[in-house]
Every structure is written in C-alpha cells, then in structure tokens.
Design a protein around this motif. Structure first.
Motif: not given
Length: 113
Positions: A66-70, A75-84
């Motif tokens: 995100a930082q590298a892309r400014g 403005h960032v969303a994340a979706v996951g399913d496991m402990p990692n």
C-alpha cells in the motif's frame, strides 16, 4: 537482494504430536519459539505451521505494498479466512472475514468493524 536468506520455514510435527489439531500445534510451537519468529498456519486440516522473520506477515506485506503504491490504510480493504490472515485484516482500513473463516479471524474481523 541476497538470494541466500531464508524467508519462510514450514514445519510439521513429529509423529508423537500427530493427534493434535492445527491450532494446538500452532500453540505448542508458539510456546517454544514466541519472540523468535512469526508463527501461523493457513489450513485447519493440515498439521503444518509457517514461520517467518519477526514482523514479516501478510499485514506487513500489505502495508508495504500500500505504501509503495501511495495508498493510506484508510483506503485498503482485506478479506481473509485463516489465522495467517489475522495481521492483514487487523492492519487494513476495512478488514473482513469470509463467512466460513477460522474462528480466530472471525473474532478479529468483528473487533475491527
């Protein structure tokens, strides 16, 4: 970049620990290596843990991208399913879990909303 560095180590339990669940194996590994490496797992049905350098996880990777892309965290969303995915969901401005996610991630996603 030094191509001789280890960036991730995968580990399976000895035969004496094969009766453990993936979560129990993760907790046992944390008792031994907490503070030395990041420890997680990505498959509830596979007795394998993932170890990486302290501070290197999906959250730190997403933050660096995100930082590298400014992009700022808001403005960032994340979706996951496991402990990692826990560090990534915690870091993102909007962190979510899929409906059938591991309970640890569901708990985290509820806290960040």
């Amino acid at each position: 970049m030094d191509n001789n560095k280890v960036v991730k180590l995968l580990a399976r339990p000895s035969k004496s620990l094969h009766g453990m669940s993936a979560d129990e194996f993760l907790h046992a590994a944390e008792e031994v290596a907490a503070g030395l490496v990041e420890i997680t797992h990505s498959d509830i049905n596979d007795l394998m843990i993932e170890c990486s350098l302290l501070g290197v996880n999906k959250g730190s990777g997403l933050a660096a991208l995100a930082q590298a892309r400014g992009h700022s965290v808001e403005h960032v969303a994340a979706v996951g399913d496991m402990p990692n995915d826990v560090p990534m969901v915690k870091w993102a401005g909007l962190g979510c879990a899929v409906a059938n996610a591991h309970q640890w991630l569901l708990d985290v996603a509820q806290q960040v909303l």
